[in-house]
Design an enzyme around this catalytic site. Structure first.
Site, PDB file in Angstrom:
ATOM      1  N   LYS A 249       0.849  -1.190   0.000  1.00 53.08           N
ATOM      2  CA  LYS A 249       0.000   0.000   0.000  1.00 53.08           C
ATOM      3  C   LYS A 249       0.889   1.246   0.000  1.00 53.08           C
ATOM      4  CE  LYS A 249      -4.241  -1.536   0.035  1.00 53.08           C
ATOM      5  NZ  LYS A 249      -5.141  -1.230  -1.097  1.00 53.08           N
TER       6      LYS A 249
ATOM      7  N   ASP B 204      -0.170  -0.217  -4.609  1.00 56.04           N
ATOM      8  CA  ASP B 204      -1.560   0.255  -4.735  1.00 56.04           C
ATOM      9  C   ASP B 204      -1.700   1.565  -3.953  1.00 56.04           C
ATOM     10  OD1 ASP B 204      -4.268   0.702  -4.844  1.00 56.04           O
ATOM     11  OD2 ASP B 204      -4.851  -1.164  -3.840  1.00 56.04           O
TER      12      ASP B 204
ATOM     13  N   GLU C  30      -1.196   0.186  -9.085  1.00 52.19           N
ATOM     14  CA  GLU C  30      -2.672   0.185  -9.014  1.00 52.19           C
ATOM     15  C   GLU C  30      -3.181   1.515  -8.477  1.00 52.19           C
ATOM     16  OE1 GLU C  30      -4.332  -3.407  -7.356  1.00 52.19           O
ATOM     17  OE2 GLU C  30      -5.896  -2.326  -6.271  1.00 52.19           O
TER      18      GLU C  30
ATOM     19  N   ASP D  18      -8.853  -0.166 -10.054  1.00 54.23           N
ATOM     20  CA  ASP D  18      -9.563  -0.940  -9.017  1.00 54.23           C
ATOM     21  C   ASP D  18     -10.881  -0.238  -8.685  1.00 54.23           C
ATOM     22  OD1 ASP D  18     -10.441  -2.338  -6.811  1.00 54.23           O
ATOM     23  OD2 ASP D  18      -8.819  -1.736  -5.480  1.00 54.23           O
TER      24      ASP D  18
ATOM     25  N   LYS E 112     -12.999  -7.859  -8.462  1.00 56.53           N
ATOM     26  CA  LYS E 112     -13.362  -8.150  -7.071  1.00 56.53           C
ATOM     27  C   LYS E 112     -14.762  -8.736  -7.051  1.00 56.53           C
ATOM     28  CE  LYS E 112     -10.364  -4.838  -4.735  1.00 56.53           C
ATOM     29  NZ  LYS E 112     -10.271  -3.585  -3.952  1.00 56.53           N
TER      30      LYS E 112
ATOM     31  N   GLN F  39     -11.511  -7.044  -1.405  1.00 53.76           N
ATOM     32  CA  GLN F  39     -12.232  -5.891  -0.851  1.00 53.76           C
ATOM     33  C   GLN F  39     -12.122  -5.909   0.682  1.00 53.76           C
ATOM     34  OE1 GLN F  39     -14.121  -4.123  -3.437  1.00 53.76           O
ATOM     35  NE2 GLN F  39     -13.870  -2.585  -1.870  1.00 53.76           N
TER      36      GLN F  39
END
Ligand code: MUC
Ligand code: MG
Length: 367
Positions: A162, A191, A217, A242, A266, A294
């Site tokens: 992240k 991401d 992402e 996403d 997802k 998710q």
């Protein structure tokens, strides 16, 4: 095979360790268990994870839309009328995880009725997926230590890091520390959950150019239309859309605009029926897909692996199937197990999972 009742039950399971990322943080799985009952006495299950900071859905809102709007339109339909169900739910804008959970619970009920695993009904490509683990915000040394633990305990060797914090150098340092620790024995991608501007994103990607990233992402918002196109055009790795692609139409828009070159699928957001549409669209457009997470519990993860294992394109890369490891408990009779870096879909008909009534009684919050 006719639907007689749909339940939407709130439950809350605390996380051992919260997951933090650029658009929010999660401390408890405050999800909604969805049950679809049929006149044969079959019960199909799925879960809806509200992500208010992403889609605006809340636990109470999910229950209200299922009880008040979807259930009255779906009771009486046969399980084979999934497209009728999808069309009726599509009349209501938004509410992606509520729609997805109803859809997947119908598929589970259909599999149980026919005596077949859902993954075989969907495509039956394989029975397992390689697992990618998401590393939430922390100090670089702690993020490296978590990756070590995931590798040693579960054999996981793909990590989604992240990013999206400021200064950009903070996240670059984390990715560099991971690459230095593991050299080329792990796959890494990042991401941003829309945390950076397009210019910050490009600066970060240039600073990480030597780190062999697999993907980037959602580094900046899709609504920064020209900025995002400018960024994606300069990258030499696929850029995954996403939260900017909750529907097949959004996928078309982002890919044709040059604002995405890969798609996160997802099941929590598009169910099985919608995820198949997204997958086939991505295949037709010639873009990569990754099975995303998710921040699902074990029910949602069983759904993701059922879908991911069903098709060749979704198994090309590791799927994000490990967030449930951060939860202190779950509702299933048989917990999912990740070993040697893989998650097998649970054996058995439907999704292959069952709810433990004692655990449901402990964690449901409506009684
Ligand atoms: C992800 O891939 O972004 C974080 C927020 C959300 O909606 O999903 C997660 C993971
Ligand atoms: Mg994401």
């Amino acid at each position: 095979m006719k639907i007689t009742q749909i339940d939407a039950i709130p439950f809350a399971v605390p996380y051992r360790k919260p997951l933090k990322f650029a658009s929010g943080e999660v401390h408890a799985a405050e999800h909604v268990l969805v049950r679809v009952h049929t006149d044969d006495g079959i019960v199909g299950i799925a879960e809806a994870p509200p992500r208010p900071f992403t889609y605006g859905e809340t636990q109470r809102g999910i229950i209200a839309v299922i009880d008040g709007i979807f259930a009255p339109q779906l009771v009486g339909l046969a399980l084979t009328e999934r497209e009728v169900a999808a069309a009726r739910m599509a009349r209501t804008v938004g509410n992606p995880t509520a729609k997805a959970a109803v859809d997947m619970a119908m598929w589970d009920a259909l599999g149980r009725t026919l005596g077949l695993p859902v993954t075989e009904l969907l495509g039956g490509y394989t029975d397992r997926m390689r697992v990618s683990h998401m590393l939430g915000f922390d100090e670089p040394a702690r993020m490296v230590a978590e990756a070590e633990r995931m590798r040693d305990q579960y054999g996981i060797s793909t990590f989604k890091v992240k990013v999206g914090r400021r200064p950009v150098s903070l996240d670059v340092a984390v990715v560099r520390a991971l690459r230095e620790r593991f050299a080329d024995t792990v796959e890494l991608y990042v991401d941003g959950n829309r945390g950076w501007s397009a210019a910050e994103s490009l600066r970060a990607m240039k600073a990480m150019a030597d780190l062999g990233l697999l993907f980037a992402e959602e580094l900046c918002p899709a609504d920064d239309v020209l900025g995002r196109r400018w960024l994606v055009g300069q990258l030499d790795v696929p850029f995954i859309a996403d939260e900017s692609v909750p529907t097949p139409a959004d996928v078309t828009r982002e890919v044709l605009a040059g604002s995405a070159t890969a798609i996160s699928i997802k099941t929590a957001r598009t169910g099985f029926t919608g995820s198949a549409r997204v997958l086939h669209l991505a295949e037709g457009l010639g873009v990569e897909v990754v099975m995303g997470n998710q921040i699902d519990g074990q029910i949602g993860t069983a759904c993701a692996v059922a879908f991911g294992a069903a098709f060749p394109l979704t198994t090309r890369y590791a799927g994000e199937l490990s967030n449930f490891l951060d939860m202190s408990d779950d509702l299933l009779t048989e917990p999912l197990q990740i070993s040697d870096g893989y998650l097998h879909r649970p054996p058995g008909v439907g999704l292959g999972i069952d709810i433990d009534p004692d655990k449901l009684a402990t964690y449901r919050t409506d009684q």
